[in-house]
Design a protein around this motif. Sequence first.
Motif, PDB file in Angstrom:
ATOM      1  N   ARG A 137       0.793  -1.127  -0.153  1.00  0.00           N
ATOM      2  CA  ARG A 137      -0.265   0.222  -0.054  1.00  0.00           C
ATOM      3  C   ARG A 137       0.782   1.243   0.019  1.00  0.00           C
ATOM      4  O   ARG A 137       0.492   2.211  -0.665  1.00  0.00           O
ATOM      5  N   VAL A 138       1.844   1.297   0.911  1.00  0.00           N
ATOM      6  CA  VAL A 138       2.860   2.303   0.999  1.00  0.00           C
ATOM      7  C   VAL A 138       3.478   2.656  -0.515  1.00  0.00           C
ATOM      8  O   VAL A 138       3.606   3.669  -0.842  1.00  0.00           O
ATOM      9  N   SER A 139       4.033   1.580  -1.209  1.00  0.00           N
ATOM     10  CA  SER A 139       4.799   1.552  -2.225  1.00  0.00           C
ATOM     11  C   SER A 139       4.053   2.127  -3.369  1.00  0.00           C
ATOM     12  O   SER A 139       4.195   3.149  -4.206  1.00  0.00           O
ATOM     13  N   GLN A 140       2.790   1.698  -3.618  1.00  0.00           N
ATOM     14  CA  GLN A 140       1.756   1.915  -4.553  1.00  0.00           C
ATOM     15  C   GLN A 140       1.309   3.343  -4.376  1.00  0.00           C
ATOM     16  O   GLN A 140       1.115   4.173  -5.337  1.00  0.00           O
ATOM     17  N   THR A 141       1.051   3.744  -3.114  1.00  0.00           N
ATOM     18  CA  THR A 141       0.594   5.334  -2.940  1.00  0.00           C
ATOM     19  C   THR A 141       1.726   6.155  -3.471  1.00  0.00           C
ATOM     20  O   THR A 141       1.534   7.332  -3.837  1.00  0.00           O
ATOM     21  N   GLU A 142       3.086   5.759  -3.094  1.00  0.00           N
ATOM     22  CA  GLU A 142       4.223   6.557  -3.701  1.00  0.00           C
ATOM     23  C   GLU A 142       4.109   6.775  -5.041  1.00  0.00           C
ATOM     24  O   GLU A 142       4.510   7.991  -5.670  1.00  0.00           O
ATOM     25  N   SER A 200       1.317 -11.065 -11.148  1.00  0.00           N
ATOM     26  CA  SER A 200       1.065  -9.476 -11.714  1.00  0.00           C
ATOM     27  C   SER A 200       1.808  -8.758 -12.331  1.00  0.00           C
ATOM     28  O   SER A 200       1.375  -8.164 -13.299  1.00  0.00           O
ATOM     29  N   LEU A 201       3.169  -8.954 -12.073  1.00  0.00           N
ATOM     30  CA  LEU A 201       4.163  -7.983 -13.026  1.00  0.00           C
ATOM     31  C   LEU A 201       4.017  -8.536 -14.262  1.00  0.00           C
ATOM     32  O   LEU A 201       4.195  -7.854 -15.550  1.00  0.00           O
ATOM     33  N   ALA A 202       3.915  -9.955 -14.521  1.00  0.00           N
ATOM     34  CA  ALA A 202       3.983 -10.474 -15.888  1.00  0.00           C
ATOM     35  C   ALA A 202       2.759 -10.127 -16.708  1.00  0.00           C
ATOM     36  O   ALA A 202       2.808  -9.857 -17.677  1.00  0.00           O
ATOM     37  N   LEU A 203       1.576 -10.202 -15.869  1.00  0.00           N
ATOM     38  CA  LEU A 203       0.436  -9.706 -16.305  1.00  0.00           C
ATOM     39  C   LEU A 203       0.355  -8.246 -16.953  1.00  0.00           C
ATOM     40  O   LEU A 203      -0.231  -7.952 -18.184  1.00  0.00           O
ATOM     41  N   ILE A 227      -3.089  -3.044  -6.081  1.00  0.00           N
ATOM     42  CA  ILE A 227      -2.870  -3.662  -4.371  1.00  0.00           C
ATOM     43  C   ILE A 227      -3.270  -4.899  -4.247  1.00  0.00           C
ATOM     44  O   ILE A 227      -2.906  -5.819  -3.686  1.00  0.00           O
ATOM     45  N   PRO A 228      -4.718  -5.010  -4.560  1.00  0.00           N
ATOM     46  CA  PRO A 228      -5.259  -6.280  -4.000  1.00  0.00           C
ATOM     47  C   PRO A 228      -4.813  -7.375  -4.967  1.00  0.00           C
ATOM     48  O   PRO A 228      -4.713  -8.508  -4.658  1.00  0.00           O
ATOM     49  N   LEU A 229      -4.332  -7.241  -6.236  1.00  0.00           N
ATOM     50  CA  LEU A 229      -3.886  -8.226  -7.065  1.00  0.00           C
ATOM     51  C   LEU A 229      -2.386  -8.714  -6.476  1.00  0.00           C
ATOM     52  O   LEU A 229      -1.896  -9.805  -6.540  1.00  0.00           O
ATOM     53  N   LEU A 230      -1.500  -7.738  -6.050  1.00  0.00           N
ATOM     54  CA  LEU A 230      -0.175  -8.034  -5.293  1.00  0.00           C
ATOM     55  C   LEU A 230      -0.414  -8.882  -4.099  1.00  0.00           C
ATOM     56  O   LEU A 230       0.276  -9.770  -3.772  1.00  0.00           O
ATOM     57  N   GLU A 286       8.835 -15.545  -6.024  1.00  0.00           N
ATOM     58  CA  GLU A 286       7.770 -14.924  -5.480  1.00  0.00           C
ATOM     59  C   GLU A 286       8.251 -14.574  -3.965  1.00  0.00           C
ATOM     60  O   GLU A 286       8.821 -15.042  -3.249  1.00  0.00           O
ATOM     61  N   VAL A 287       7.651 -13.097  -3.785  1.00  0.00           N
ATOM     62  CA  VAL A 287       8.067 -12.634  -2.393  1.00  0.00           C
ATOM     63  C   VAL A 287       6.882 -12.345  -1.567  1.00  0.00           C
ATOM     64  O   VAL A 287       7.179 -11.786  -0.285  1.00  0.00           O
TER      65      VAL A 287
END
Length: 587
Positions: free
Chosen positions: A230-235, A412-415, A401-404, A521-522
């Motif tokens: 959430r923090v990273s995507q908000t950034e 998610s990155l591949a998609l 965010i919900p996908l990650l 995966e992380v």
Amino acid sequence: MVEFDKIVEEMDGLSKKQWVQLILLMLPAVFVGSQMGAMVFIGADVEYTCQMPLKDNLVAKCGQNWTKEQDAMYSVPPNSCLRYNTEDVSAAANCSYWWGDNNSTTPPNTTVKCTAWEFNSSSTFSSSVVSDFSLVCSEKYKIKLSQAVFMFGVTVGCAVWGQISDRYGRKTSIAASAATGGLLALAVSFTQSYLMFVILRSLSGFCFFSMFTCSFVLATEIVAPKYRVRVSQTEQAFFASGFCILALYGYFVREWRMLQIIISIPVIGTSAYYWLVCESPRWLLSCERFAEANVIVTKFITSLGLRDTPSEAKLLDELVTSPENKDRIAPRNIHDLHHGPMDLIRTPNMRKKSLMLFYCWLVCSCVYYGLTLNSADLGGDPFINLFLSGLVEIPAVFICIPLLDRWGRRPSLALFLVLSGISCVTMLFVPKKLLWLNITLSMVGKFSIAAAFGTVYIYAAELYPTPIRNVGIGVCSSFARIGGIMSPFIAMLDVIAKPLPYVVFGLMSIFGGVLALFLPEVLGIRLPETLKEGEEFGKNQGGPLTFILKRLKCCGESEDDEQRTRDAKYALVPMNGAASQDVDVPV
């Protein structure tokens, strides 16, 4: 060893102090976003006509006033790089052509190249570097060249400032880069030559971009793992809003020097962060600066109003206050802690992960800036195009965010990369006259690549261990800027065929999506704290085929005991606080 993740997990929430820090750390993303997209407007085309040698002689000979109609007729066609030859007034000038019926009168039959131009200050942009430095016709390539050199400065700066941040601290790097980068960006607005413009702009790029990367790392390091996405995507959303704000500034300020001043002053103000934000407790702990980390952790806990101090925080406090630990907790010499870019590729598993991340970052940046900086070339209003280009990113980063959190980082990155690539390639089959469809496909591509860009940021922050996290982000950002350098040159392929740049962007993006499937995966891990942990993680995770089979429920639920034991070391404690030895790291 005291683990900061355990402290913030036991806090089970964000304190007021953390909220204040996060809000402050989001603002640099806006300022950097505006600077990164500035070339859309400061390098915009300005309407021009060729300067007309001996125009006064032609006016005197024909006894007529020269008007805009004659300006338009002088070029072949208007805004071209050729003009009619009127130097020899007696032979080439035909008065009835210039002021009469030019449809039936033969024009001068010779043309020459323009050597000087008059720019229309009442056009869409009253001035830009194009008009100030005459970057038209044979000099037009210099616009793309200046953007490539600027990206080169950002490339080198990301690697250098990443090491500074890992060695001297996050907030120190933010403040120093803001002060130097902001002053250099301000100096750009006073340049009187193209060469100085390129030099100062590239130097400013070298300095100020680390404001974003360092604030991003610091923001993700002060929160619990469950908040990192959430923090990273908000950034990332704040970074995108910088393009929207730039579009608004550009709409009201059409003179490039004033626009550059407006977007540079906030960058300089960010230097005050040295006193406004706290250092990363996680970084301080990795440097064994326990006393300083304890002060910050105590502030977090106090502002949250917890009745009981988390057990891991008590352990840290005891480590600092206990007399017998006084000698043992002295901070290590800063030079003994030095890590550099070579640590990213020194060991086999880390090298494999790094090389794949480097390419994914390069593709994300190349496509991202390709679609952003070429938004004005799509047709229509350039301000609306840039505003939409930034606006579409905001839902993109929040939707992922919900996908990650549910699917994981790898799928998610591949998609996102594949979807962006398909959107770009599809533009090859859409006629230019279908403006709305081209803009729609471009926005879908921008939506997807923005989500991918946000994903690779959190991916790198989670894969790299604390001692080299900022170096890792910095070097990844350097590869991203290589993509940014490539982007304007790929855009030049439109002289061969208009959709060709988008096809290149699309194929690069699709290949990146396939490559992303080979990353570990992380989802569900704690941040690795040592180089050894970073090297070990992901060694026994399945490849893309195993991942697909498990997602399709075609594979059994049993796992190799060694893999379970190894990956369980990095699994999060469940949110209810109960310890578990059976938490899987998703394949």
